[in-house]
Design an enzyme around this catalytic site. Structure first.
Site, PDB file in Angstrom:
ATOM      1  N   HIS A 108       0.876  -1.356  -0.152  1.00 49.99           N
ATOM      2  CA  HIS A 108       0.102  -0.320   0.094  1.00 49.99           C
ATOM      3  C   HIS A 108       1.033   1.235   0.112  1.00 49.99           C
ATOM      4  O   HIS A 108       0.324   2.295  -0.264  1.00 49.99           O
ATOM      5  CB  HIS A 108      -0.856  -0.183   1.150  1.00 49.99           C
ATOM      6  CG  HIS A 108      -0.327   0.011   2.535  1.00 49.99           C
ATOM      7  ND1 HIS A 108       0.269  -1.151   3.400  1.00 49.99           N
ATOM      8  CD2 HIS A 108       0.019   1.239   3.302  1.00 49.99           C
ATOM      9  CE1 HIS A 108       0.698  -0.441   4.317  1.00 49.99           C
ATOM     10  NE2 HIS A 108       0.445   0.694   4.410  1.00 49.99           N
ATOM     11  N   GLU A 138       7.405   4.713  13.197  1.00 48.98           N
ATOM     12  CA  GLU A 138       6.170   4.522  13.817  1.00 48.98           C
ATOM     13  C   GLU A 138       6.184   4.973  15.141  1.00 48.98           C
ATOM     14  O   GLU A 138       6.862   4.567  15.804  1.00 48.98           O
ATOM     15  CB  GLU A 138       5.681   2.924  13.509  1.00 48.98           C
ATOM     16  CG  GLU A 138       5.533   2.975  12.172  1.00 48.98           C
ATOM     17  CD  GLU A 138       5.093   1.412  11.861  1.00 48.98           C
ATOM     18  OE1 GLU A 138       3.773   1.343  11.543  1.00 48.98           O
ATOM     19  OE2 GLU A 138       5.627   0.439  12.036  1.00 48.98           O
ATOM     20  N   ASP A 175       8.935  -7.018   8.061  1.00 50.52           N
ATOM     21  CA  ASP A 175       7.596  -6.477   7.979  1.00 50.52           C
ATOM     22  C   ASP A 175       7.727  -5.180   7.225  1.00 50.52           C
ATOM     23  O   ASP A 175       7.011  -4.903   6.344  1.00 50.52           O
ATOM     24  CB  ASP A 175       7.086  -6.277   9.116  1.00 50.52           C
ATOM     25  CG  ASP A 175       5.646  -5.643   9.393  1.00 50.52           C
ATOM     26  OD1 ASP A 175       5.073  -6.279   8.419  1.00 50.52           O
ATOM     27  OD2 ASP A 175       5.379  -4.804  10.255  1.00 50.52           O
ATOM     28  N   HIS A 216       8.394  -2.753   2.297  1.00 53.98           N
ATOM     29  CA  HIS A 216       8.001  -1.536   2.026  1.00 53.98           C
ATOM     30  C   HIS A 216       9.444  -0.497   1.478  1.00 53.98           C
ATOM     31  O   HIS A 216       9.311  -0.007   0.466  1.00 53.98           O
ATOM     32  CB  HIS A 216       7.433  -0.788   2.959  1.00 53.98           C
ATOM     33  CG  HIS A 216       6.047  -1.378   3.242  1.00 53.98           C
ATOM     34  ND1 HIS A 216       5.151  -1.568   2.579  1.00 53.98           N
ATOM     35  CD2 HIS A 216       5.611  -1.651   4.636  1.00 53.98           C
ATOM     36  CE1 HIS A 216       3.935  -2.046   3.292  1.00 53.98           C
ATOM     37  NE2 HIS A 216       4.393  -2.184   4.489  1.00 53.98           N
TER      38      HIS A 216
END
Length: 484
Positions: free
Chosen positions: A188, A226, A245, A250
């Site tokens: 995404h 984050e 992850d 990403h």
């Protein structure tokens, strides 16, 4: 039968579709997929005729009405468009549910068949696998055994394996049923408007592309801290960690877009070819240039091994062996429970060859000669440079020139990452999706780190990670923390 009601976008609209959401009762469907699909309907970007079939194992089966009620609650809580009016009624009417177990796919087959008859003609099928990685193989095999996969497309959620061997096995399972042209490995991050804007910034502006190379750029940072912790996902996170992850899935993908050579066209094959060339040029990761961290208190989280060595933070140096980037380090950083939640790419430019201005004139800790691309929604671009401060002395001061999406465009109809990528999958556009050879190459270069990871170093929640991250990037400085 559902018809398109409104059109606020002027892009292409997909052919008629039956969309099947595996994992329709899960958190991803609730937070992103169902609200996103309704936003596409509201924007006039779903097909003229479509149906959406939810699916889950029989033990989690819902009736059509229960699925519609769950969808309404999801859109009300997480959607940018509220579940009301004619468009919502049409969307709700398009929803149905069909449970599926490997040994009993009959309810799903019936639901898909009914949906296709409601649409009429020969609608395309799109399957979205919002399921745990352990369930990928059984779902794919079920689609192959039932014939549902024929001429269909499939969206596969991350992670795409956990190492080279598992990635190869997963790709083999997928390719036994689907051709690579039918497969959409979704990230995404790559659906964000600002990722596209990296391409526009480089290739549409003559003052950037000529300096987008090792002659002018000293280093590149890709920084995705984050603020949140693991949010109760200990079972997933303990077996994954931040590197698998976030970095492989990403940040490496973003690196591919930042570092690629100019493609011959902004279409799927040329774009993906150039991105894969970047991955092929990556040197195997050196564990000596990696910092792994774990926030204080992680081992006390429910479900976490009290002796866990899982990293909640990682920063690393990546090097590319090609003509454009040889000798330019790429610094990547991501982690949980950090000081801010941000999505930033920073390009640091080299100092002028003749330094007329002594460092004292610049101020201590000055960060300048930087291009900062904030790709958080809606995104912004800032250029940092030095100017003369007012007064009789030649003293320099930092200044910014900033472009902000929010201030420059009406973003009410902008698409979120998942929305954009689901639309692309319906259109068959693979530009922003990862190819099988690319993901296998990323696991290949990651093997030295996976085989010999440095020990985790503690860091305080709310900090910027272990102290050693500043030594990792020296003689440069992290763009974050800083003025943005």
């Amino acid at each position: 039968m559902t018809s398109r009601s409104h059109s606020t976008h002027h892009g292409p609209v997909p052919d008629d579709h039956v969309i099947v959401l595996f994992g329709a009762t899960g958190d991803l469907a609730r937070r992103k997929l169902l609200p996103g699909l309704f936003h596409l309907a509201k924007a006039g970007l779903l097909p003229a005729r479509y149906r959406i079939v939810g699916s889950a194992p029989a033990q989690s089966a819902l009736s059509d009405d229960e699925f519609r009620k769950r969808a309404r609650e999801a859109v009300a809580e997480f959607g940018s468009s509220k579940p009301e009016g004619k468009v919502w009624q049409e969307f709700e009417d398009a929803l149905s549910f069909g449970a599926a177990d490997p040994d009993d796919p009959a309810p799903l087959l019936a639901a898909v068949g009914e949906a296709e008859r409601a649409v009429g003609g020969s609608p395309r099928r799109l399957f979205h696998l919002a399921v745990p990685p352990a369930a990928f193989a059984s779902v794919i095999e079920t689609l192959g055994a039932t014939g549902l996969a024929e001429d269909a497309r499939v969206i596969v959620e991350k992670p795409f394996g956990t190492d080279l061997a598992s990635a190869r096995a997963l790709n083999a399972t997928i390719h036994a049923v689907f051709d690579e042209s039918q497969v959409f490995r979704i990230d995404h991050f790559l659906g964000k408007e600002s990722v596209d804007n990296i391409l526009a910034l480089r290739f549409a502006n003559g003052f950037f592309e000529p300096v987008w190379n090792r002659d002018h750029i000293s280093h590149v940072q890709i920084d995705v801290p984050e603020r949140i912790g693991i949010e109760g996902r200990a079972q997933f996170f303990e077996g994954t960690g931040t590197f698998r992850d976030m970095i492989v899935t990403h940040l490496f993908q973003l690196l591919g877009f930042v570092a690629m050579e100019p493609p011959t066209a902004l279409s799927a094959k040329p774009l993906r070819d150039e991105k894969e060339k970047v991955f092929q040029s990556m040197r195997p990761l050196d564990p000596a240039h990696v910092v792994r961290g774990q926030y204080a208190g992680y081992r006390e989280e429910p479900g976490v091994d009290p002796h866990s060595d899982t990293e909640t933070f990682v920063a690393l140096r990546v090097e590319l062996d090609n003509w454009r980037w040889a000798g330019v380090p790429f610094y990547l950083r991501s982690g949980k429970s950090l000081a801010q939640g941000r999505h930033v790419v920073t390009l640091g430019f080299r100092e002028p060859a003749l330094r007329m201005f002594p460092m004292a004139a610049r101020g201590h800790g000055a960060r300048n000669n930087e291009l900062v691309i904030d790709f958080d929604d809606p995104g912004r671009i800032a250029t940092r440079f030095l100017v003369k401060a007012p007064g009789p002395a030649m003293r320099l001061s930092e200044a910014d020139m900033v472009f902000s999406y929010a201030e420059s465009f009406n973003s009410i109809h902008a698409l979120e990452g998942y929305e954009r990528l689901i639309l692309d999958a319906m259109l068959g556009d693979q530009s922003l999706f990862t190819r099988s050879d690319g993901i296998e190459r990323l696991w290949e270069v990651s093997t030295p780190l996976l085989d010999d990871p440095p020990p985790v170093e503690p860091y305080a929640p709310g900090s910027w990670g272990p102290d050693r991250v500043n030594r990792l990037i020296s003689p440069y400085h992290w763009s974050l923390p800083g003025r943005q």
